[in-house]
Enzyme design. Structure first.
Site, PDB file in Angstrom:
ATOM      1  N   TYR A 125      -2.491   3.732  -0.426  1.00  0.00           N
ATOM      2  CA  TYR A 125      -1.508   4.575   0.229  1.00  0.00           C
ATOM      3  C   TYR A 125      -2.356   5.008   1.648  1.00  0.00           C
ATOM      4  O   TYR A 125      -3.682   4.702   1.762  1.00  0.00           O
ATOM      5  CB  TYR A 125      -1.889   5.940  -0.866  1.00  0.00           C
ATOM      6  CG  TYR A 125      -1.090   6.110  -1.850  1.00  0.00           C
ATOM      7  CD1 TYR A 125       0.266   6.669  -1.901  1.00  0.00           C
ATOM      8  CD2 TYR A 125      -1.568   5.545  -3.154  1.00  0.00           C
ATOM      9  CE1 TYR A 125       1.211   6.508  -3.018  1.00  0.00           C
ATOM     10  CE2 TYR A 125      -0.712   5.661  -4.448  1.00  0.00           C
ATOM     11  CZ  TYR A 125       0.816   5.964  -4.295  1.00  0.00           C
ATOM     12  OH  TYR A 125       1.317   6.132  -5.297  1.00  0.00           O
ATOM     13  N   ASP A 131       6.139  11.803  -4.957  1.00  0.00           N
ATOM     14  CA  ASP A 131       6.498  13.055  -4.969  1.00  0.00           C
ATOM     15  C   ASP A 131       7.626  13.364  -4.106  1.00  0.00           C
ATOM     16  O   ASP A 131       7.843  12.666  -3.038  1.00  0.00           O
ATOM     17  CB  ASP A 131       5.179  13.878  -4.654  1.00  0.00           C
ATOM     18  CG  ASP A 131       4.156  13.845  -5.714  1.00  0.00           C
ATOM     19  OD1 ASP A 131       4.488  13.317  -6.847  1.00  0.00           O
ATOM     20  OD2 ASP A 131       3.005  13.963  -5.414  1.00  0.00           O
TER      21      ASP A 131
END
Lengths: 267, 267
Positions: A132, A74
């Protein structure tokens, strides 16, 4: 430096034009500072990571080259380790490819490694697991040098409760409530989260999430929900209820992109 | 938030206009990311730290306010801890001042502390010692997330030799050869460098320089000279020769501003 590579490439090009055209697939390990990008994927009139890499490759190849990544990130999200693949007819060694890409990529994208792979390798389809890491600054003041890499949450967090919540998210679930409503993932939304671990040091909280696949905003909603539980804004049982009802609204906020790093991709 | 502070300030202002006008000097501890600035001092048509702070103070006071810093920093140089002072007629508590400044400063300048001080305090004149830290990335690849905060020197450095050179710079000297030719410091250029220490960890080299005063570019020339000695481009005895002849050209390069942090100022 730059001159050398272009000369080199021109020579290669000339040789290629003489006949023997073979296509080589390259697996490229990159890192980027997401601050100056509107995310990975090409969008009209926006600076994206894909756009900048494809511009660099077009400069090298003097024709458009399409890249494929292990997945999108993103707006504002960083990558310590992301993988892309593309096909090329230029014949350079892996080391020369590394140098050529370093020279043409912008300042905020870097190449860590280039590997020649067989033509059936696919950066997204062959990705097995992804890790992540999300960084939270949990002190009253921000760290100004880390402001693009951390989410600032000044209020006191109940870390123990957040760890309990993390355990409830781990495992194999239909993660529909943990995905953006605008998500364009079709079909099955069952994913396996191998672990969610929280580490705290000097007022900095790090959340590591490892799984076999992630829906749009999934890590950011996981972290936002953990934080809202840590602040007492959401109850622990919201997770169970959200899995049952598939209702996104039962969970916490979507945390800001800037605290998130794609940390590792395994093949 | 912002609304509250302005309302608060307006009330204060109104009270002040009724009569009792007293001036309060404020000592403000700030930090900034120097990446987006053309240095500290106001320059025509350039974004500087002084300009941005004075713009914020003018917004609060509705009239120009002049600030004074412990010293200037060059373009790209950061401050983990810098001090300024200014005079104000607004009557706010230290905590409210902190909040008001936080609200009006841009993203890349932050306020760490506000202290009411007597009118004879001067941020520059009263500064006793200053400590700078300089960060060098000494690995083949850059760390993309630190690219604005480190100087990338990929070649092997002889750290032991650099430590020997550091010892020769420590002490009280006429530092003329260690100052920019454009330096506008007039008069005596004798300064005392209390220590120059080198720390190495995971391919990152940190040089800490503490002294009672610094000339323009002095730390950057010290670090550039240490690095050029570590690379074998300059000999150890260039320092002694430069002190004797006062010739800037005998020393190493001026290292880039981005690796430098004003770390501590003591009063």
């Amino acid at each position: 430096m730059e001159y050398f590579y272009y000369q080199n490439l021109l020579t290669q090009d000339a040789q290629l034009n003489k006949g023997e055209c073979s296509v080589q697939r390259l697996k490229v390990n990159i890192a980027y500072d997401g601050t100056g990008f509107a995310g990975f994927q090409v969008q009209v009139k926006k600076r994206t990571i894909q756009l900048e890499i494809e511009k660099a490759l077009e400069k090298i190849h003097r024709q458009p080259v399409r890249i494929f990544a292990s997945g999108r990130t993103d707006s504002g999200v960083h990558a310590r380790s992301q993988f892309i693949h593309f096909d090329t007819e230029l014949e350079l060694s892996e080391q020369n490819w590394e140098n050529a890409l370093r020279t043409t990529f912008p300042d905020d994208i870097t190449v860590k490694n280039v590997e020649k792979v067989s033509s059936d390798f696919h950066a997204r389809k062959n990705a097995r697991d992804k890790t992540y890491r999300y960084f939270i600054r949990n002190t009253s003041a921000i760290d100004i040098f880390m402001r693009n890499f951390e989410w600032h949450v000044p209020q006191k967090l109940d870390i123990q409760k957040m760890k309990e919540a993390a355990l409830q998210i781990e495992g194999t679930h239909d993660f529909t409530p943990f995905s953006a409503s605008k998500s364009n993932v079709k079909g099955d939304k069952t994913r396996t989260v191998h672990h969610i671990q929280l580490f705290e040091e000097d007022g900095r909280l790090m959340v590591e999430v490892k799984g076999n696949g992630f829906l749009t905003h999934m890590v950011r909603i996981i972290v936002g929900t953990l934080v809202d539980i840590g602040l007492g804004k959401k109850d622990l049982d919201c997770i169970e209820k959200a899995f049952q009802s598939k209702d996104r609204r039962l969970l916490g906020r979507t945390s800001p992109g800037k605290g998130l790093f794609l940390w590792e991709v395994t093949y």
